[in-house]
Motif scaffolding. Sequence first.
Motif, short mmCIF file in Angstrom:
data_model
loop_
_atom_site.label_atom_id
_atom_site.label_comp_id
_atom_site.label_asym_id
_atom_site.label_seq_id
_atom_site.Cartn_x
_atom_site.Cartn_y
_atom_site.Cartn_z
N GLY A 54 -22.18 1.02 60.68
CA GLY A 54 -21.84 0.68 62.05
C GLY A 54 -20.33 0.63 62.27
O GLY A 54 -19.55 1.12 61.45
N ARG A 55 -19.95 0.01 63.37
CA ARG A 55 -18.56 -0.02 63.78
C ARG A 55 -17.94 -1.38 63.47
O ARG A 55 -18.49 -2.42 63.86
CB ARG A 55 -18.47 0.27 65.28
CG ARG A 55 -17.06 0.35 65.83
CD ARG A 55 -17.08 0.74 67.31
NE ARG A 55 -15.76 0.67 67.91
CZ ARG A 55 -14.85 1.63 67.84
NH1 ARG A 55 -15.13 2.74 67.17
NH2 ARG A 55 -13.69 1.51 68.43
N PRO A 56 -16.81 -1.41 62.76
CA PRO A 56 -16.17 -2.70 62.48
C PRO A 56 -15.52 -3.29 63.72
O PRO A 56 -15.35 -2.61 64.74
CB PRO A 56 -15.11 -2.34 61.42
CG PRO A 56 -14.79 -0.90 61.70
CD PRO A 56 -16.07 -0.28 62.19
N GLY A 57 -15.14 -4.56 63.62
CA GLY A 57 -14.45 -5.22 64.72
C GLY A 57 -13.12 -4.56 65.04
O GLY A 57 -12.62 -3.74 64.28
N SER A 58 -12.56 -4.93 66.17
CA SER A 58 -11.31 -4.33 66.64
C SER A 58 -10.11 -4.87 65.88
O SER A 58 -10.09 -6.03 65.44
CB SER A 58 -11.14 -4.58 68.14
OG SER A 58 -11.17 -5.98 68.40
N LEU A 59 -9.09 -4.03 65.73
CA LEU A 59 -7.84 -4.43 65.07
C LEU A 59 -6.73 -3.49 65.54
O LEU A 59 -6.91 -2.27 65.57
CB LEU A 59 -7.98 -4.36 63.55
CG LEU A 59 -6.89 -5.06 62.74
CD1 LEU A 59 -6.90 -6.58 62.99
CD2 LEU A 59 -7.05 -4.78 61.25
N PHE A 60 -5.60 -4.08 65.92
CA PHE A 60 -4.48 -3.32 66.47
C PHE A 60 -3.18 -3.77 65.81
O PHE A 60 -3.04 -4.92 65.38
CB PHE A 60 -4.35 -3.58 67.98
CG PHE A 60 -5.58 -3.26 68.78
CD1 PHE A 60 -5.72 -2.04 69.41
CD2 PHE A 60 -6.61 -4.20 68.90
CE1 PHE A 60 -6.86 -1.75 70.16
CE2 PHE A 60 -7.75 -3.92 69.64
CZ PHE A 60 -7.87 -2.69 70.27
N TYR A 61 -2.20 -2.86 65.77
CA TYR A 61 -0.84 -3.24 65.41
C TYR A 61 0.09 -2.79 66.53
O TYR A 61 -0.21 -1.86 67.29
CB TYR A 61 -0.42 -2.65 64.06
CG TYR A 61 -0.28 -1.15 64.02
CD1 TYR A 61 0.96 -0.54 64.27
CD2 TYR A 61 -1.36 -0.33 63.74
CE1 TYR A 61 1.10 0.84 64.24
CE2 TYR A 61 -1.23 1.05 63.71
CZ TYR A 61 0.01 1.63 63.95
OH TYR A 61 0.15 3.00 63.93
N SER A 62 1.22 -3.45 66.62
CA SER A 62 2.12 -3.20 67.74
C SER A 62 3.09 -2.06 67.44
O SER A 62 3.46 -1.81 66.29
CB SER A 62 2.92 -4.46 68.09
OG SER A 62 3.73 -4.86 67.01
N ASN A 122 -1.68 -0.11 69.05
CA ASN A 122 -2.25 1.03 68.34
C ASN A 122 -3.48 0.55 67.56
O ASN A 122 -3.37 -0.35 66.71
CB ASN A 122 -1.24 1.61 67.35
CG ASN A 122 0.10 1.89 68.01
OD1 ASN A 122 0.29 2.92 68.64
ND2 ASN A 122 1.04 0.95 67.87
N GLU A 123 -4.63 1.14 67.85
CA GLU A 123 -5.83 0.74 67.13
C GLU A 123 -5.81 1.28 65.71
O GLU A 123 -5.52 2.46 65.49
CB GLU A 123 -7.08 1.24 67.86
CG GLU A 123 -8.37 0.73 67.25
CD GLU A 123 -9.59 1.07 68.07
OE1 GLU A 123 -10.57 0.31 68.03
OE2 GLU A 123 -9.56 2.11 68.77
N ILE A 124 -6.07 0.42 64.76
CA ILE A 124 -6.18 0.86 63.37
C ILE A 124 -7.51 1.59 63.22
O ILE A 124 -8.56 1.05 63.57
CB ILE A 124 -6.10 -0.35 62.42
CG1 ILE A 124 -4.72 -1.01 62.55
CG2 ILE A 124 -6.36 0.07 60.97
CD1 ILE A 124 -4.60 -2.31 61.79
#
Length: 273
Positions: free
Chosen positions: A200-208, A247-249
């Motif tokens: 499935g799809r993992p949770g969201s994570l972003f870096y600036s 930016n989505e990892i």
Amino acid sequence: MTYCGEPILAEDLLFRPVHSLIDQSLHARLGVTTTNGDGFGIGWYGEGTEPAVFKSVEPAWNDRNLREIARQIRTSLLFAHVRSSTGTPVQRSNCHPFRHGRWLWMHNGAVEGFRELRRDMAMAVEPSLYPAIEGSTDSELLFFLALTFGLADDPPSAVARAVGLVEELARRRGTPPPVDMTVATTDGESVWMFRHASAGRPGSLFYSTDIAQVRELHPELEALRRLGAGTRFVVSEPLRDLAGTWNEIPEGSHGVIREGEVVIQPFSPFWEG
């Protein structure tokens, strides 16, 4: 939320953004649950050789002590987490971030079938590390497995082995694909981030984005001028809707932030038992 950059008041990071972590504790947009009220924790690096942590089982939005100390903590590296329990008790020792020596660790997600896998996971922890485990969560056990497999020497490989072991244990027991995770960990100098799901799809994570570029895009925002060169954030949800800032990892990736620079690479768990 992770912040690294020039020293800044924790209050500016935790309370002032439009969609701050405190706001997310009540009004999360991208998580499994909207409310994350099963405790919180912050970890930061200051004068000592090891990071300090402050945790509570109170909801983050309602803890006066957090507001009080956030006005006085100035740090160049802050970890902050609001918790929604996935089944383990609501107690201080189960709140993130977890600490061992100079290392901090926090995890969003869950290990599916943890009740069945917990004993085998615990037995794989290095015996000299095992007494330092304080709580009962899957997140803390993942941390201590990563420590066991060499987190201090090679974080990506250590986390890949830890996750690979859990996936192998699930295969042996015939339980569902186990790991759903976004993870941030640090030794006080660099920050590593991971995004992975066994299925499935993992949770969201972003870096600036680099702060100089963000200032060019949004010169009208005074708050950006308070952030020094090299500022980076890692967040589960953007702290503010600003075009070009987040930016989505990618799924199945890990990254490292070192001296303000970000490098993203593929992440692939493995196990050689």
